[in-house]
Design a protein around this motif. Sequence first.
Motif, PDB file in Angstrom:
ATOM      1  N   ILE A  76       1.232 -35.993  20.880  1.00 32.74           N
ATOM      2  CA  ILE A  76       0.836 -35.107  19.789  1.00 32.74           C
ATOM      3  C   ILE A  76       1.967 -34.143  19.442  1.00 32.74           C
ATOM      4  N   GLN A  77       2.589 -33.572  20.472  1.00 37.82           N
ATOM      5  CA  GLN A  77       3.674 -32.624  20.235  1.00 37.82           C
ATOM      6  C   GLN A  77       4.910 -33.314  19.653  1.00 37.82           C
ATOM      7  N   ALA A  78       5.254 -34.489  20.193  1.00 43.65           N
ATOM      8  CA  ALA A  78       6.457 -35.187  19.739  1.00 43.65           C
ATOM      9  C   ALA A  78       6.340 -35.641  18.291  1.00 43.65           C
ATOM     10  N   GLU A  79       5.146 -36.077  17.893  1.00 44.90           N
ATOM     11  CA  GLU A  79       4.940 -36.583  16.528  1.00 44.90           C
ATOM     12  C   GLU A  79       4.463 -35.488  15.576  1.00 44.90           C
ATOM     13  N   ARG A  80       4.251 -34.290  16.105  1.00 44.28           N
ATOM     14  CA  ARG A  80       3.799 -33.142  15.306  1.00 44.28           C
ATOM     15  C   ARG A  80       2.487 -33.427  14.567  1.00 44.28           C
ATOM     16  N   PHE A  81       1.572 -34.121  15.251  1.00 46.23           N
ATOM     17  CA  PHE A  81       0.258 -34.345  14.667  1.00 46.23           C
ATOM     18  C   PHE A  81      -0.489 -33.019  14.599  1.00 46.23           C
ATOM     19  N   ASP A  82      -1.040 -32.684  13.454  1.00 43.97           N
ATOM     20  CA  ASP A  82      -1.743 -31.407  13.323  1.00 43.97           C
ATOM     21  C   ASP A  82      -3.260 -31.560  13.259  1.00 43.97           C
TER      22      ASP A  82
END
Length: 326
Positions: free
Chosen positions: A147-153
Amino acid sequence: MATSVASVTDGTDGSEGGDGEGTGGSEAPYALSHLDALESEGVHIFREVAGEFERPVILFSGGKDSIVMLHLALKAFAPAPVPFTLLHVDTGHNFPEVLAYRDRTVAEHGLRLQVASVQEYIDAGTLRERPDGTRNPLQTLPLTEKIQAERFDAVFGGGRRDEEKARAKERVFSLRDEFSQWDPRRQRPELWQLYNGRHAPGEHVRVFPLSNWTELDVWQYIAREGIELPEIYFAHEREVFNRHGMWLTAGDWGGPKDGEPTETRLVRYRTVGDMSCTGAVDSEATTLDAVITEITASRLTERGASRADDKMSEAAMEDRKREGYF
């Protein structure tokens, strides 16, 4: 949940309407069925997220709840493609039938799938195998780092409030901090289906379109829509062994141990997760109608009946959710 109703003007107040013959007749209100109301809510949630967030993702494992969730997403944006990536956290101990279904569905609809692998973290020494062989608790780190690496919000999950008491505390939009952790005290009100997706940089929102569904709702909707499922959800002969009162599938994940003889039984799965903690139930239900009849008569939730990882402690699920698990 309340049933949505759309009234039809009867023409008796001088406005246009009625039967067109000046008789002042009236028509009965149009009411959505229970399943139509749930479907409408789910479609609305998907469209709301598409309008509020920049990088949503759908968790998709090939389990029945994620299958229904994807079905709603396909309806929400048809005839356009689903504008979100799919994400699966693969423990390495998933049922082969479910993985095959996952890959077949992704190919059929031309979807994008990302996989976060628990095995890769173990191989790198970042995670360590548990003595009991269960990998479900090990999913948190691969999930949160992806989630953090792909910047999923916004991250869609198939959790339902009827499954487990910690999940019953969730709102439809559930805020997670910059470490993907959940604080029940930061829950936001959702009056009149108004969802607050506001979040600070680094934070994200978990979204649960099936929050108000029950297990029976899910199965009745699958039957109504003619949705294909992995065969594992229907009764079939399988080699299993008994551990702590649960029928587990034999496999190279660490079972069975000495003193745990295997036997072939007619079973099915009510929920699907890691093989090491997902138990089968004795069943003769080989059709959707038979499964629905079986669930209607059951007094146990699917997780209470077949998920060993939820029995580790009274607060097992809530503890994992606070750390970032779904």
